[in-house]
Design a protein around this motif. Structure first.
Motif, PDB file in Angstrom:
ATOM      1  N   THR A   1       0.818  -1.217   0.000  1.00 32.29           N
ATOM      2  CA  THR A   1       0.000   0.000   0.000  1.00 32.29           C
ATOM      3  C   THR A   1       0.850   1.265   0.000  1.00 32.29           C
ATOM      4  OG1 THR A   1      -0.107  -0.022   2.424  1.00 32.29           O
ATOM      5  CG2 THR A   1      -1.846  -1.183   1.235  1.00 32.29           C
ATOM      6  N   LEU A   2       2.158   1.131   0.155  1.00 31.62           N
ATOM      7  CA  LEU A   2       3.037   2.287   0.240  1.00 31.62           C
ATOM      8  C   LEU A   2       3.779   2.564  -1.062  1.00 31.62           C
ATOM      9  CD1 LEU A   2       4.600   1.582   3.763  1.00 31.62           C
ATOM     10  CD2 LEU A   2       2.682   3.085   3.212  1.00 31.62           C
ATOM     11  N   LEU A   3       3.749   1.611  -1.974  1.00 26.27           N
ATOM     12  CA  LEU A   3       4.492   1.759  -3.210  1.00 26.27           C
ATOM     13  C   LEU A   3       3.602   2.309  -4.310  1.00 26.27           C
ATOM     14  CD1 LEU A   3       6.489  -1.605  -3.240  1.00 26.27           C
ATOM     15  CD2 LEU A   3       7.252   0.625  -2.399  1.00 26.27           C
TER      16      LEU A   3
ATOM     17  N   ARG B   1       7.679   7.086  -1.625  1.00 28.78           N
ATOM     18  CA  ARG B   1       8.007   8.342  -0.948  1.00 28.78           C
ATOM     19  C   ARG B   1       7.322   8.332   0.402  1.00 28.78           C
ATOM     20  NH1 ARG B   1       3.589  11.876  -2.042  1.00 28.78           N
ATOM     21  NH2 ARG B   1       2.259  11.092  -3.734  1.00 28.78           N
ATOM     22  N   ARG B   2       8.056   8.769   1.378  1.00 34.06           N
ATOM     23  CA  ARG B   2       7.555   8.761   2.744  1.00 34.06           C
ATOM     24  C   ARG B   2       6.453   9.813   2.900  1.00 34.06           C
ATOM     25  NH1 ARG B   2       9.295   5.788   6.466  1.00 34.06           N
ATOM     26  NH2 ARG B   2      11.182   5.264   5.281  1.00 34.06           N
TER      27      ARG B   2
ATOM     28  N   LEU C   1      14.074   8.612   2.533  1.00 33.98           N
ATOM     29  CA  LEU C   1      12.958   9.502   2.210  1.00 33.98           C
ATOM     30  C   LEU C   1      12.146   8.980   1.021  1.00 33.98           C
ATOM     31  CD1 LEU C   1      14.546  13.072   2.518  1.00 33.98           C
ATOM     32  CD2 LEU C   1      12.965  11.949   4.100  1.00 33.98           C
ATOM     33  N   ALA C   2      12.824   8.439   0.035  1.00 30.27           N
ATOM     34  CA  ALA C   2      12.140   7.971  -1.169  1.00 30.27           C
ATOM     35  C   ALA C   2      13.076   7.070  -1.954  1.00 30.27           C
ATOM     36  CB  ALA C   2      11.701   9.160  -2.037  1.00 30.27           C
ATOM     37  N   PHE C   3      12.500   6.248  -2.827  1.00 25.94           N
ATOM     38  CA  PHE C   3      13.316   5.502  -3.779  1.00 25.94           C
ATOM     39  C   PHE C   3      12.493   5.243  -5.033  1.00 25.94           C
ATOM     40  CE2 PHE C   3      11.596   2.098  -1.001  1.00 25.94           C
ATOM     41  CZ  PHE C   3      10.949   1.298  -1.937  1.00 25.94           C
ATOM     42  N   VAL C   4      13.187   5.068  -6.123  1.00 21.99           N
ATOM     43  CA  VAL C   4      12.543   4.780  -7.400  1.00 21.99           C
ATOM     44  C   VAL C   4      13.316   3.667  -8.090  1.00 21.99           C
ATOM     45  CG1 VAL C   4      11.707   7.144  -7.683  1.00 21.99           C
ATOM     46  CG2 VAL C   4      13.906   6.501  -8.655  1.00 21.99           C
ATOM     47  N   GLN C   5      12.633   2.999  -8.996  1.00 22.17           N
ATOM     48  CA  GLN C   5      13.332   2.020  -9.823  1.00 22.17           C
ATOM     49  C   GLN C   5      14.336   2.744 -10.707  1.00 22.17           C
ATOM     50  OE1 GLN C   5      11.038  -1.274 -11.640  1.00 22.17           O
ATOM     51  NE2 GLN C   5      11.846  -0.522 -13.588  1.00 22.17           N
TER      52      GLN C   5
END
Length: 219
Positions: A100-102, A111-112, A195-199
Motif C-alpha cells: 500500500t506504500l508503493l 516516498r515517505r 525519504l524515497a526511492f525509485v526504480q
C-alpha cells in the motif's frame, strides 16, 4: 791462604745479597697477604654494617602481596554485536507489507508521507547524483539485510544523499521470482533515513536496482 780457601770465601760473600733478596721478597709477600686479608675483612664489615647497627631483625609476614595480572587481549563486544544484529533484523522485517506504500504506475517508486511527488520525479530524472552503490548480488537474505543496514548507516553518517542499491532482477532464483528485490523494497521502507526511492533508469540497472534518496546526514 790457598786458592781453594779463597774461592770458598768469595762464594759465601756472593750468597749474602741473594739471601737478603729472598728475605725481602718473603717480607713483601707477607705484607701483601696481610693487606689482602685486611681488605677482605673491611668488605665483610661493610656488608654487615647495617645488620650490626640495628641488631637482630625479624622479617614481617607478607600481607596481600600484589599479583601482576597478565595482559589480556581486548574484549570482543560479542553481546553488543548480537544486540545490533537483533535490532537490525527487527528494524527490517521480512513480513512488513509495503504494497500500500508503493507507487506502481509505469515504474515502481516510494516516498515517505510528507514528501511531495516532485521528489520522486526528480529522483527518477537524475536530479541527485548517485554518490555510492551497494551490490547485493550473490548474498543470502540475512547477509543482504545486514549489508544494506550497514551501508545505509555509513551513508547517513558520511552525509550522502543519493545512493543506488543493486538487488538483481531475480532471473536466477527458483521460479524466476525476484525474492531479494521484494525484500529490499520492504527493508528500505522500514528505514527512517530513507525519504524515497525509485526504480533505476535502464542505464542504471533498470528493474534490478533502486535509486534511494536519504535524509540529510549528520556531518
Amino acid at each position: 791462604m790457598s786458592d781453594e780457601q779463597c774461592g770458598s770465601v768469595r762464594s759465601l760473600q756472593d750468597l749474602g745479597p741473594i739471601a737478603r733478596r729472598l728475605t725481602e721478597r718473603r717480607a713483601q709477600a707477607q705484607a701483601e697477604e696481610r693487606a689482602r686479608r685486611e681488605a677482605v675483612a673491611r668488605v665483610q664489615a661493610e656488608r654487615h654494617l647495617f645488620a650490626q647497627a640495628v641488631g637482630p631483625v625479624t622479617p614481617l609476614a607478607p600481607r596481600n602481596p600484589a599479583r601482576q595480572q597478565p595482559s589480556l587481549p581486548a574484549p570482543i563486544p560479542v553481546q553488543q554485536q548480537r544486540d545490533e544484529q537483533r535490532a537490525l533484523q527487527e528494524s527490517m522485517s521480512d513480513e512488513f507489507d509495503v504494497s500500500t506504500l508503493l507507487d506502481t504506475d509505469d515504474t515502481l517508486s516510494f516516498r515517505r508521507p510528507g514528501v511531495g511527488p516532485d521528489v520522486t520525479r526528480k529522483l527518477r530524472a537524475g536530479h541527485w547524483s548517485i554518490q555510492r552503490q551497494l551490490d547485493l548480488h550473490g548474498l543470502r537474505t540475512d547477509e543482504a539485510r545486514e549489508a544494506l543496514g550497514a551501508f545505509l548507516r555509513d551513508a547517513r553518517r558520511t552525509g550522502l544523499r543519493c545512493v543506488r542499491v543493486v538487488h538483481g532482477k531475480g532471473l536466477g532464483s527458483p521460479g524466476r521470482t525476484p525474492v531479494l528485490k521484494t525484500r529490499v523494497q520492504r527493508w528500505l521502507v522500514q528505514k527512517n533515513e530513507v525519504l524515497a526511492f525509485v526504480q533505476a533508469r535502464p542505464a542504471e540497472g533498470g528493474a534490478g536496482a533502486l535509486v534511494v534518496l536519504l535524509r540529510p546526514g549528520l556531518r
